[in-house]
Scaffold this active site. Sequence first.
Site, short mmCIF file in Angstrom:
data_model
loop_
_atom_site.label_atom_id
_atom_site.label_comp_id
_atom_site.label_asym_id
_atom_site.label_seq_id
_atom_site.Cartn_x
_atom_site.Cartn_y
_atom_site.Cartn_z
N SER A 1 0.80 -1.23 0.00
CA SER A 1 0.00 0.00 0.00
C SER A 1 0.83 1.27 0.00
O SER A 1 0.31 2.34 -0.31
CB SER A 1 -0.95 0.02 1.20
OG SER A 1 -0.25 0.22 2.40
N LYS B 1 1.17 4.53 6.96
CA LYS B 1 0.56 5.34 5.89
C LYS B 1 1.16 6.75 5.94
O LYS B 1 1.92 7.09 6.84
CB LYS B 1 -0.96 5.46 6.08
CG LYS B 1 -1.72 4.16 6.18
CD LYS B 1 -1.82 3.41 4.87
CE LYS B 1 -2.61 2.11 5.05
NZ LYS B 1 -2.49 1.24 3.90
#
Length: 198
Positions: free
Chosen positions: A43, A105
């Site tokens: 991701s 993230k």
Amino acid sequence: MPVLSKRRARSLAELIATVAVAVGLAIAIQAWLVKPYRIPSGSMEPTLALDQRVLVNRIFKSPHIGQIVVFHPPQGADSAQCGRPHPATAACDWPNPESNETFVKRVVAGPGDVITIQDGRVIRNGRREADPYTRPCSPGESACTFATPIRVPRGMWFMMGDNRGDSEDSRFWGPVPASWIIGDAFFTYWPPDRIGTL
């Protein structure tokens, strides 16, 4: 006891004490200062690859836009559960309670920011983010556009993976309270060809 045996016993005691102090320091450093983490998915590509290792600063002051952080996501993040109902045209604006998982993230919006997302690109307070580090969505991907504006709640931060078409992130499970943030990823040490600061 012979002198030689006393010396050996003293040397052994010093070695045990040295090892104990070293282990204690290593545990303290991981608990309060710096901790290693493994990147568990794609991701964050192209910035961070699957199985890449990073060091996380656990004493950082406050998150800022563009920073890569490690944090506890909300419960249900792995199945894209938002904390409250919201229109399909808007990103999730409220999380479920904290989980004990860890995610990595990038911070893309902070408390009070008004955002929409167009083809995976964040429009924050009317301006598109500078995002040369992202892998954009394929044109027309439905999970990449949320045209209805949301406001990031006070004390929370909106997180997204750099691989915008392949990241389960705040778009689906909501912003993250500052208290859930473990620290910022500041250095990558594995694999050797990617060693460097972030």
